[in-house]
Scaffold this active site. Structure first.
Site, short mmCIF file in Angstrom:
data_model
loop_
_atom_site.label_atom_id
_atom_site.label_comp_id
_atom_site.label_asym_id
_atom_site.label_seq_id
_atom_site.Cartn_x
_atom_site.Cartn_y
_atom_site.Cartn_z
N HIS A 185 -11.91 29.18 -12.64
CA HIS A 185 -11.76 27.78 -12.48
C HIS A 185 -11.94 27.18 -13.87
O HIS A 185 -11.07 26.26 -14.45
CB HIS A 185 -12.56 26.93 -11.43
CG HIS A 185 -12.13 27.39 -10.03
ND1 HIS A 185 -13.23 27.68 -9.05
CD2 HIS A 185 -11.08 27.73 -9.46
CE1 HIS A 185 -12.71 28.12 -8.27
NE2 HIS A 185 -11.33 27.95 -8.02
N SER A 223 -13.34 32.57 -5.55
CA SER A 223 -14.76 32.08 -4.90
C SER A 223 -15.02 32.89 -3.54
O SER A 223 -16.24 33.02 -3.58
CB SER A 223 -14.45 30.57 -4.35
OG SER A 223 -14.10 29.77 -5.47
N ARG A 282 -3.18 33.89 -10.48
CA ARG A 282 -3.86 35.35 -10.94
C ARG A 282 -3.03 36.38 -11.05
O ARG A 282 -2.92 37.21 -11.92
CB ARG A 282 -5.16 35.53 -10.30
CG ARG A 282 -6.30 34.38 -10.47
CD ARG A 282 -7.29 34.42 -9.35
NE ARG A 282 -6.75 34.14 -8.13
CZ ARG A 282 -7.31 33.99 -6.91
NH1 ARG A 282 -8.68 34.15 -6.96
NH2 ARG A 282 -6.82 33.59 -5.81
N LYS A 336 -11.34 25.36 6.86
CA LYS A 336 -12.35 26.58 6.86
C LYS A 336 -13.76 25.78 6.59
O LYS A 336 -14.13 24.66 5.95
CB LYS A 336 -11.97 27.33 5.83
CG LYS A 336 -11.59 26.74 4.39
CD LYS A 336 -10.89 27.66 3.43
CE LYS A 336 -10.23 27.04 2.34
NZ LYS A 336 -9.61 27.86 1.44
O1 PNS Z 1 -8.45 26.01 -3.55
P1 PNS Z 1 -7.56 26.31 -2.68
O2 PNS Z 1 -8.10 26.10 -1.22
O3 PNS Z 1 -6.42 27.17 -2.76
O4 PNS Z 1 -6.83 24.79 -2.58
C1 PNS Z 1 -5.73 24.27 -1.50
C2 PNS Z 1 -5.32 22.80 -1.97
C3 PNS Z 1 -6.63 21.90 -1.87
C4 PNS Z 1 -4.68 22.62 -3.15
C5 PNS Z 1 -4.47 22.44 -0.50
O5 PNS Z 1 -4.67 22.73 0.28
C6 PNS Z 1 -4.10 20.97 -0.53
O6 PNS Z 1 -3.45 20.31 -1.58
N1 PNS Z 1 -4.47 20.29 0.35
C7 PNS Z 1 -4.17 19.03 0.59
C8 PNS Z 1 -3.37 18.67 1.74
C9 PNS Z 1 -2.10 18.62 1.60
O7 PNS Z 1 -1.59 17.94 0.74
N2 PNS Z 1 -1.22 19.50 2.12
C10 PNS Z 1 0.15 20.07 2.02
C11 PNS Z 1 0.24 20.91 0.73
S1 PNS Z 1 1.80 21.49 0.48
#
Ligand code: PNS
Length: 160
Positions: free
Chosen positions: A19, A130, A92, A43
């Site tokens: 990150h 993570s 990645r 989660k």
């Molecule tokens: O680190 P992660 O868990 O892969 O991040 C995922 C994240 C937080 C970027 C994604 O879940 C998100 O943007 N959630 C917010 C809710 C949202 O906007 N959902 C629609 C996305 S298409």
């Protein structure tokens, strides 16, 4: 040349050196890079949002153009609120692509003015996540090179 405000959203449970590699790259491109921690993830996280934010603030304090914040709800709504025009995400490996493509296209549908920019982390971080870091910590493995020392300490404290 730096021209805009970008969001780097994620769970960051916890922040890893991968990150930080991306933050370092993004910080060079944008006037302001907001590391945005999602609050209401479905989660069960290992670290609370405030713990994750605290660690992120500590390990990003060397960059004046980086801010750490928390968001709820849709990312596009948060981007509008913060005046951000870019979402930064790291890819990645090919395995990340499908999920990232789906999210980027959905975010584009929800807010066509918002662009998703993908960056590749440095090669040493291409297999780092993570989830694996949490697993290694739980099983007592070495965390050097995977997370910053203060995150390693917090992981050890959490697990023991
Ligand atoms: O680190 P992660 O868990 O892969 O991040 C995922 C994240 C937080 C970027 C994604 O879940 C998100 O943007 N959630 C917010 C809710 C949202 O906007 N959902 C629609 C996305 S298409």
């Amino acid at each position: 040349m730096k021209t805009s405000i970008a969001l780097y959203p994620g769970s960051f449970d916890p922040v890893t050196n991968g990150h930080l590699d991306l933050v370092e790259r993004g910080e060079k491109m944008f006037d302001l890079l907001i590391v945005a921690v999602l609050r209401n993830a479905e989660k069960q996280p290992l670290f609370s949002v405030s713990e994750r934010v605290e660690m992120l603030r500590e390990v990003t304090k060397r960059w004046s153009g980086v801010e750490v914040d928390v968001f709820d709800g849709l990312l596009v709504d948060y981007a509008r609120k913060r005046g951000a025009g870019v979402i930064l995400r790291g890819i990645r490996a090919i395995s990340d692509y499908e999920y990232e493509l789906q999210m980027a296209l959905m975010n584009r549908k929800l807010e066509p003015r918002l662009e998703t920019v993908f960056m590749l982390p440095g090669e040493p971080y291409s297999y780092l996540s993570s989830k694996l870091v949490r697993e290694i910590a739980k099983l007592g493995g070495p965390l050097d090179d995977l997370v910053p020392p203060i995150v390693g300490e917090r992981l050890r404290g959490k697990i023991s």
